[in-house]
Design a protein around this motif. Structure first.
Motif, PDB file in Angstrom:
ATOM      1  N   UNK A 109       0.823  -1.213   0.000  1.00  0.00           N
ATOM      2  CA  UNK A 109       0.000   0.000   0.000  1.00  0.00           C
ATOM      3  C   UNK A 109       0.857   1.264   0.000  1.00  0.00           C
ATOM      4  N   UNK A 110       2.105   1.172   0.432  1.00  0.00           N
ATOM      5  CA  UNK A 110       2.998   2.325   0.353  1.00  0.00           C
ATOM      6  C   UNK A 110       4.091   2.143  -0.696  1.00  0.00           C
ATOM      7  N   UNK A 111       4.178   0.968  -1.292  1.00  0.00           N
ATOM      8  CA  UNK A 111       5.192   0.721  -2.317  1.00  0.00           C
ATOM      9  C   UNK A 111       4.694   1.001  -3.725  1.00  0.00           C
ATOM     10  N   UNK A 112       3.387   0.868  -3.930  1.00  0.00           N
ATOM     11  CA  UNK A 112       2.868   0.808  -5.287  1.00  0.00           C
ATOM     12  C   UNK A 112       2.392   2.153  -5.834  1.00  0.00           C
ATOM     13  N   UNK A 113       2.692   3.236  -5.182  1.00  0.00           N
ATOM     14  CA  UNK A 113       2.285   4.528  -5.706  1.00  0.00           C
ATOM     15  C   UNK A 113       0.818   4.822  -5.497  1.00  0.00           C
ATOM     16  N   UNK A 114       0.280   4.475  -4.320  1.00  0.00           N
ATOM     17  CA  UNK A 114      -1.116   4.732  -3.982  1.00  0.00           C
ATOM     18  C   UNK A 114      -1.284   6.164  -3.479  1.00  0.00           C
ATOM     19  N   UNK A 115      -2.551   6.554  -3.249  1.00  0.00           N
ATOM     20  CA  UNK A 115      -2.777   7.884  -2.685  1.00  0.00           C
ATOM     21  C   UNK A 115      -2.255   7.972  -1.246  1.00  0.00           C
ATOM     22  N   UNK A 116      -2.229   6.826  -0.530  1.00  0.00           N
ATOM     23  CA  UNK A 116      -1.640   6.820   0.814  1.00  0.00           C
ATOM     24  C   UNK A 116      -0.146   7.095   0.752  1.00  0.00           C
ATOM     25  N   UNK A 117       0.508   6.482  -0.228  1.00  0.00           N
ATOM     26  CA  UNK A 117       1.926   6.744  -0.442  1.00  0.00           C
ATOM     27  C   UNK A 117       2.167   8.210  -0.775  1.00  0.00           C
ATOM     28  N   UNK A 118       1.277   8.795  -1.585  1.00  0.00           N
ATOM     29  CA  UNK A 118       1.407  10.209  -1.953  1.00  0.00           C
ATOM     30  C   UNK A 118       1.348  11.087  -0.710  1.00  0.00           C
ATOM     31  N   UNK A 119       0.420  10.785   0.193  1.00  0.00           N
ATOM     32  CA  UNK A 119       0.299  11.588   1.415  1.00  0.00           C
ATOM     33  C   UNK A 119       1.550  11.465   2.282  1.00  0.00           C
ATOM     34  N   UNK A 120       2.040  10.239   2.471  1.00  0.00           N
ATOM     35  CA  UNK A 120       3.210  10.039   3.342  1.00  0.00           C
ATOM     36  C   UNK A 120       4.439  10.720   2.752  1.00  0.00           C
ATOM     37  N   UNK A 121       4.601  10.646   1.431  1.00  0.00           N
ATOM     38  CA  UNK A 121       5.722  11.349   0.806  1.00  0.00           C
ATOM     39  C   UNK A 121       5.618  12.855   1.067  1.00  0.00           C
ATOM     40  N   UNK A 122       4.439  13.414   0.848  1.00  0.00           N
ATOM     41  CA  UNK A 122       4.270  14.853   1.021  1.00  0.00           C
ATOM     42  C   UNK A 122       4.477  15.273   2.471  1.00  0.00           C
ATOM     43  N   UNK A 123       3.888  14.516   3.404  1.00  0.00           N
ATOM     44  CA  UNK A 123       4.012  14.884   4.814  1.00  0.00           C
ATOM     45  C   UNK A 123       5.448  14.753   5.300  1.00  0.00           C
ATOM     46  N   UNK A 124       6.127  13.669   4.926  1.00  0.00           N
ATOM     47  CA  UNK A 124       7.512  13.480   5.390  1.00  0.00           C
ATOM     48  C   UNK A 124       8.441  14.532   4.794  1.00  0.00           C
ATOM     49  N   UNK A 125       8.188  14.933   3.548  1.00  0.00           N
ATOM     50  CA  UNK A 125       9.001  15.994   2.939  1.00  0.00           C
ATOM     51  C   UNK A 125       8.782  17.315   3.663  1.00  0.00           C
ATOM     52  N   UNK A 126       7.528  17.609   3.979  1.00  0.00           N
ATOM     53  CA  UNK A 126       7.238  18.831   4.730  1.00  0.00           C
ATOM     54  C   UNK A 126       7.854  18.766   6.127  1.00  0.00           C
ATOM     55  N   UNK A 127       7.747  17.612   6.773  1.00  0.00           N
ATOM     56  CA  UNK A 127       8.245  17.465   8.143  1.00  0.00           C
ATOM     57  C   UNK A 127       9.754  17.629   8.230  1.00  0.00           C
TER      58      UNK A 127
END
Length: 361
Positions: A109-127
């Motif tokens: 769910x976080x490896x395959x380019x899902x919308x959940x992955x999109x959120x975690x990428x964005x949040x971790x980059x902001x953090x």
């Protein structure tokens, strides 16, 4: 007589090994959020040799670690805040961000380019950028200090002062670290995945930049606030996560196609239009998160608490996916009948209260 089965078996074995190799390479090159594993590291970050031993860091991030060891405790703290903030933002939804705790070995769910992955990428980059900017302002880093003082004061009784969050330095260093694994050139789907993740990382930093506000402290006789000392600072990470959650809800599923003279992301099921810079994008569908499916990264909602009277995502209807729910009672011990005594303390009694809870079947 056994030649054909033997050859067939050898071919299947080679195909399985090849498939495993491809999957391993895909995970190794496309998962730029593996660095969130440093949230659980107890490393003191006092020697560059540690950059190779801490799980989750990819090659480019190891080099960054060796060159900027001072920043690694800040990034470790940002990984922990990413996890806490994500779980708080999605605590009342089927996907509750528990997937992040599996770093560095994520489920699909976080490896395959899902919308959940999109959120975690964005949040971790902001953090990561947020944490560096705040650390500069707090004086925790030798390599940076407060943000530069803005221009002239906008009104009488107003002066720039304090110590603003050094967002320029934070965006620079946080961006270099979070994006480090995504700048390796690859062809095919791997390259598309990297470009998608770079876009989502940029969305996170854009939301961070847009959250900057003027914060002030009043001075004057009897709190008259005749003079205000102000500085520029970012909103709290939870506020930025709330904005990104709205982007998550409206994220666009995309494909990469040639438009004109170059390839670019376009919405999969809509007319060709450019993707907006503040829009989260994804390429793979998500599990339904209703039932447990370890292979897909779904923990299911069995045993999750729900709200029987809610109409939102935490409602028993939505959270339990139509399976129904079980009620149970819980006895709470609370402070009550509190009384203020001059001067200056409060005394309270302890009261018991029974509440009804609901969990999904």
């Amino acid at each position: 007589m056994h030649l054909v089965p033997t050859v067939r078996g050898a071919m299947l074995t080679r195909l399985a090994v090849a498939a495993l190799f491809v999957l391993t390479m895909h995970a190794a090159t496309c998962i730029a959020i593996r660095w969130l594993a440093i949230a659980d590291s107890d490393s003191p970050w006092n020697h560059t040799a540690q950059c190779r031993s801490v799980p989750g860091l990819l090659g480019a991030q190891m080099r960054f670690c060796r060159d900027a060891l001072e920043l690694m405790p800040v990034f470790a703290a940002s990984a922990r805040s990413t996890r806490r903030t994500c779980e708080a933002a999605f605590s009342n939804m089927r996907w509750n961000c528990s997937s992040v705790r599996q770093a560095p070995s994520f489920a699909p769910d976080l490896e395959r380019g899902t919308r959940e992955s999109a959120f975690v990428h964005a949040l971790s980059a902001a953090a990561s950028s947020y944490a560096v900017a705040r650390a500069c302002a707090a004086g925790d880093l030798h390599s940076c200090s407060c943000a530069p003082i803005p221009g002239s004061a906008p009104s009488p009784g107003f002066r720039w002062g304090g110590c603003g969050d050094n967002l320029r330095f934070g965006l620079l260093k946080g961006g270099l670290f979070a994006d480090a694994a995504l700048h390796v050139r690859r062809k095919g789907n791997s390259r598309a995945t990297k470009l998608m993740n770079l876009h989502n990382n940029l969305v996170g930093r854009t939301m961070l930049l847009q959250s900057v506000e003027t914060k002030c402290k009043c001075h004057g006789i009897s709190g008259s606030c005749s003079v205000r000392t102000c500085w520029k600072g970012t909103s709290e990470l939870a506020t930025i996560a709330a904005t990104l959650k709205m982007r998550y809800m409206s994220a666009s599923k995309v494909v990469r196609r040639r438009v004109g003279s170059r390839k670019q992301f376009v919405p999969k099921d809509m007319d060709l239009r450019p993707i907006r810079k503040e829009e989260l994008i994804y390429m793979a569908g998500s599990p339904d998160y209703c039932s447990h499916n370890a292979e897909m990264g779904s923990h299911g909602t069995h045993g999750r608490h729900c709200n029987r009277t809610s109409l939102g995502s935490d409602s028993c209807i939505l959270m339990c996916c139509g399976r129904g729910y079980n009620p149970y009672t819980e006895e709470l011990l609370e402070r009550c009948h509190c009384k203020y005594h001059w001067c200056c303390y409060v005394t309270c009694k302890k009261c018991r209260r029974t509440v009804e809870r609901y969990v999904c079947k």
